[in-house]
Design a protein around this motif. Structure first.
Motif, PDB file in Angstrom:
ATOM      1  N   SER A 161      41.884  59.601  57.977  1.00  0.00           N
ATOM      2  CA  SER A 161      42.097  60.264  56.396  1.00  0.00           C
ATOM      3  C   SER A 161      42.642  59.524  55.733  1.00  0.00           C
ATOM      4  CB  SER A 161      43.823  61.253  57.467  1.00  0.00           C
ATOM      5  OG  SER A 161      43.996  59.867  57.160  1.00  0.00           O
ATOM      6  N   ARG A 162      42.177  58.144  56.042  1.00  0.00           N
ATOM      7  CA  ARG A 162      42.975  57.327  54.852  1.00  0.00           C
ATOM      8  C   ARG A 162      41.142  57.435  53.352  1.00  0.00           C
ATOM      9  NH1 ARG A 162      47.991  57.643  53.858  1.00  0.00           N
ATOM     10  NH2 ARG A 162      46.691  59.010  55.157  1.00  0.00           N
ATOM     11  N   LYS A 163      41.473  57.656  52.469  1.00  0.00           N
ATOM     12  CA  LYS A 163      40.697  58.357  51.514  1.00  0.00           C
ATOM     13  C   LYS A 163      40.413  56.544  50.441  1.00  0.00           C
ATOM     14  CE  LYS A 163      39.879  60.753  46.624  1.00  0.00           C
ATOM     15  NZ  LYS A 163      40.794  61.726  45.909  1.00  0.00           N
ATOM     16  N   THR A 164      41.002  55.806  50.883  1.00  0.00           N
ATOM     17  CA  THR A 164      40.697  54.472  50.222  1.00  0.00           C
ATOM     18  C   THR A 164      39.603  53.595  50.566  1.00  0.00           C
ATOM     19  OG1 THR A 164      42.678  53.732  51.165  1.00  0.00           O
ATOM     20  CG2 THR A 164      43.078  54.435  49.595  1.00  0.00           C
ATOM     21  N   LEU A 165      39.006  54.173  51.982  1.00  0.00           N
ATOM     22  CA  LEU A 165      37.801  53.516  53.254  1.00  0.00           C
ATOM     23  C   LEU A 165      37.193  53.985  52.961  1.00  0.00           C
ATOM     24  CD1 LEU A 165      40.238  52.276  56.297  1.00  0.00           C
ATOM     25  CD2 LEU A 165      40.062  50.863  54.212  1.00  0.00           C
ATOM     26  N   SER A 166      36.126  53.175  53.113  1.00  0.00           N
ATOM     27  CA  SER A 166      34.731  53.378  53.298  1.00  0.00           C
ATOM     28  C   SER A 166      34.418  54.682  54.755  1.00  0.00           C
ATOM     29  CB  SER A 166      33.282  53.212  52.715  1.00  0.00           C
ATOM     30  OG  SER A 166      33.734  51.272  53.639  1.00  0.00           O
ATOM     31  N   PHE A 167      32.789  55.241  54.838  1.00  0.00           N
ATOM     32  CA  PHE A 167      32.726  55.787  56.362  1.00  0.00           C
ATOM     33  C   PHE A 167      32.760  54.563  57.132  1.00  0.00           C
ATOM     34  CE2 PHE A 167      29.879  57.396  59.157  1.00  0.00           C
ATOM     35  CZ  PHE A 167      30.486  58.328  60.198  1.00  0.00           C
ATOM     36  N   ARG A 168      31.854  53.490  57.366  1.00  0.00           N
ATOM     37  CA  ARG A 168      31.436  52.612  57.433  1.00  0.00           C
ATOM     38  C   ARG A 168      32.654  51.657  57.664  1.00  0.00           C
ATOM     39  NH1 ARG A 168      27.033  47.930  55.710  1.00  0.00           N
ATOM     40  NH2 ARG A 168      26.175  50.050  55.672  1.00  0.00           N
ATOM     41  N   ARG A 169      33.643  51.228  56.917  1.00  0.00           N
ATOM     42  CA  ARG A 169      34.832  50.564  57.573  1.00  0.00           C
ATOM     43  C   ARG A 169      35.914  51.272  58.857  1.00  0.00           C
ATOM     44  NH1 ARG A 169      39.234  47.711  53.854  1.00  0.00           N
ATOM     45  NH2 ARG A 169      40.587  46.394  55.085  1.00  0.00           N
ATOM     46  N   LYS A 170      35.310  52.886  58.399  1.00  0.00           N
ATOM     47  CA  LYS A 170      36.239  53.854  59.434  1.00  0.00           C
ATOM     48  C   LYS A 170      36.474  53.257  60.552  1.00  0.00           C
ATOM     49  CE  LYS A 170      38.578  57.459  55.289  1.00  0.00           C
ATOM     50  NZ  LYS A 170      38.164  58.535  55.000  1.00  0.00           N
TER      51      LYS A 170
END
Length: 555
Positions: free
Chosen positions: A223-232
């Motif tokens: 749910s974190r907005k500050t992270l990119s999809f790849r890092r998530k």
């Protein structure tokens, strides 16, 4: 603690936030004290077992993940058509799982928990209004209120158990063998070889439960907005892999400790060594490692978005208070509708002086009433292995056909393993199986083989209520019976015997079956209504906007 000191942006939003949390807590308290009392009793029982001890860590993680996700949430007092339809649909699914729970055997507690979690989820969605599908992910943590039956872990646990046993045997210089789906380690001691069955220490479950317990951390990470999809994706996969690895290493360590204790302390004292390596230690370690791995993403504070900073103006204290009171009234009405429905079924034994322990110690006196019981004996070791109150082996005859039977008595069906697991412990190999309904009870007929002979085994699970004066005890009984070789038709003989068992006492069949058909129609209508509504909204977004006609006005 660094990163946990951020609060909602202003006094109005902070007060509304805590009013919303209080409302959710009040609704949960209302539900667990009325409709879900039996569910709470079952959870209190299963959480004390080694396999289900993960629930303690999982529920703590779920509460913390929800709090961290909701603390900066926007309070918007809106009663849109989509929100009402989604809430009603979740409530209908919850009622369906609540009514069907008595019919699903060992999955009964799981279905009750799923029903409760859907009601809690609908309450959270109605009060806290997630702003996007991404922020919806932590809300799914409430699904962990449904304790997964131990029978669902059996097949995967065998794989982890075999690999862990081979590694432990290699480390300790012992011999590992695998047969009929179960492994054992032969320990070479000064007083001779000692066989240690891995199933006796429930090896192989920790990797699975460790992963389930850290799922709220993964959902909060998504749910974190500050992270990119790849890092998530990388962090989520690393967290799950870390949970599996720590749980697996813990299982290898438990096997090594047991083998060394058998070698140097002897078999009687070796089992006490396992009390120093409970699986909840590895479950907690997995969750801590997952939080540490992702600590830079959600434990370092977050900057409120522009939408969040307007939380105080979007919804005031009065709006949230009114919404909470409205939901409390709605759930009180739901309790009033579902409470009169009798979900209890099975045997009811009313006999002065007959307590629960009388039934547990000799269940064949009540279950096999009318049969000619030839011999019966208990196996405390097998009962401890399966996590049940008693395992009773009974030999009886019916219509001149001899039978061998196993009776398992448990406090809750969530502790029971799958019937295929129990048959494997008895040395049977399952060829095929099918289900037949007898008096509303699902009877499993299993074609199995043992010692080069084939037979049909009948398995049934049903509740038993024992009333002695004002005291009532609820127990669950599973019966496995197989006819002898002299039976002309093994399938017919097994089916006749299990029917006789289900008719030997006053038996109340499940009464909720008649309610499932109209509820199923309502569910279909609800799904169609939600799909039509959201397709209509999607169509409005696709259609081009109408051009405005320009008109001149006199100045």
């Amino acid at each position: 603690m660094p990163g946990l000191e951020s609060t909602p942006p202003d006094t109005t939003s902070r007060r509304a936030f805590f009013i919303g949390l209080t409302g959710v807590a009040g609704i949960v308290a209302l539900l667990v004290s009325t409709l879900y009392r039996d569910y709470v009793r079952d959870v209190a029982t299963v959480v004390l077992s080694d396999v289900h001890s993960y629930l303690v860590i999982a529920l703590v993680n779920a509460v913390l993940a929800l709090y961290m996700a909701l603390r900066d949430e926007v309070f918007r007092f809106e009663v849109s058509v989509g929100k009402v339809l989604a809430t009603l649909l979740l409530a209908l699914f919850s009622a369906f799982f609540y009514l069907v729970a008595p019919l699903v055997g060992e999955y009964m507690t799981f279905y009750w928990g799923l029903s409760l979690s859907l009601l809690v989820l609908s309450t959270l969605l109605f009060i806290f209004t997630p702003t996007s599908a991404r922020t919806l992910a932590p809300y799914l943590s409430v699904l962990l209120l449904a304790p997964i039956p131990v029978s669902s872990f059996d097949n995967a646990a065998r794989i982890f158990s075999r690999v862990a046993g081979e590694i432990a045997a290699g480390i300790t210089g012992s011999t590992f063998s695998y047969e009929d789906g179960f492994g054992q380690i032969t320990v070479h001691t000064s007083y001779g070889p000692v066989e240690v069955p891995l199933v006796s220490i429930r090896l192989g479950y920790a990797p699975l439960t460790s992963t389930i317990a850290l799922l709220p951390v993964v959902l909060l990470l998504v749910s974190r907005k500050t992270l990119s999809f790849r890092r998530k994706s990388v962090l989520a996969l690393l967290s799950i892999a870390l949970g599996l690895l720590i749980g697996f290493v813990g299982e290898v360590l438990r096997a090594v400790v047991l083998v060394e204790a058998v070698r140097y302390e002897g078999a009687p004292l070796a089992w006490s060594a396992l009390s120093y390596t409970p699986t909840i230690v590895y479950v907690a370690a997995s969750s801590i490692a997952a939080v540490y791995l992702a600590s830079g993403t959600f434990l370092t504070g977050s900057t409120p978005s522009e939408e969040t900073s307007r939380g105080g103006s979007d919804a005031g204290v009065r709006a949230v208070t009114g919404l909470v009171l409205l939901l409390l009234l709605a759930f009180a009405a739901l309790v009033a509708v579902l409470s009169p429905i009798n979900t209890s079924w099975g045997y009811t034994i009313i006999s002065p002086g007959v307590g629960a322990w009388d039934f547990v110690s000799r269940p064949e006196n009540y279950i096999f009433e009318g049969f000619q019981v030839e011999s019966a004996w208990s196996d405390p070791g097998r009962a401890g292995l399966l996590g049940v109150l008693n395992v009773r082996y009974v030999a009886f005859s019916y219509n001149r056909v001899p039978y061998q039977s196993v009776i398992e008595v448990a406090e809750t069906p969530a502790l029971l393993h799958a019937w295929s697991y129990d048959l494997s412990l008895e040395g049977y190999s399952v060829v095929r199986s099918w289900v037949q309904d007898v008096n509303g009870v699902r009877v499993y007929l299993v074609q199995a083989s043992r010692w080069n002979t084939s037979c049909t085994v009948a398995a049934a699970l049903f509740p038993v209520s024992i009333r002695d004066g004002s005291a009532t005890s609820q127990l669950y009984v599973r019966v496995l019976l197989a006819p002898g070789e002299t039976a002309p038709d093994s399938t017919v003989a097994a089916l006749e015997a299990i029917k006789r068992v289900l008719n030997s006492q006053p038996f109340v069949p499940p009464s909720t079956v008649s309610l499932l058909d109209p509820l199923g129609v309502l569910l279909k209508l609800g799904v169609i209504a939600v799909l039509v509504y959201y397709l209509f909204l999607a169509g409005l977004k696709i259609l081009p906007p109408r051009s405005l006609r320009r008109t001149r006005t006199r100045s």
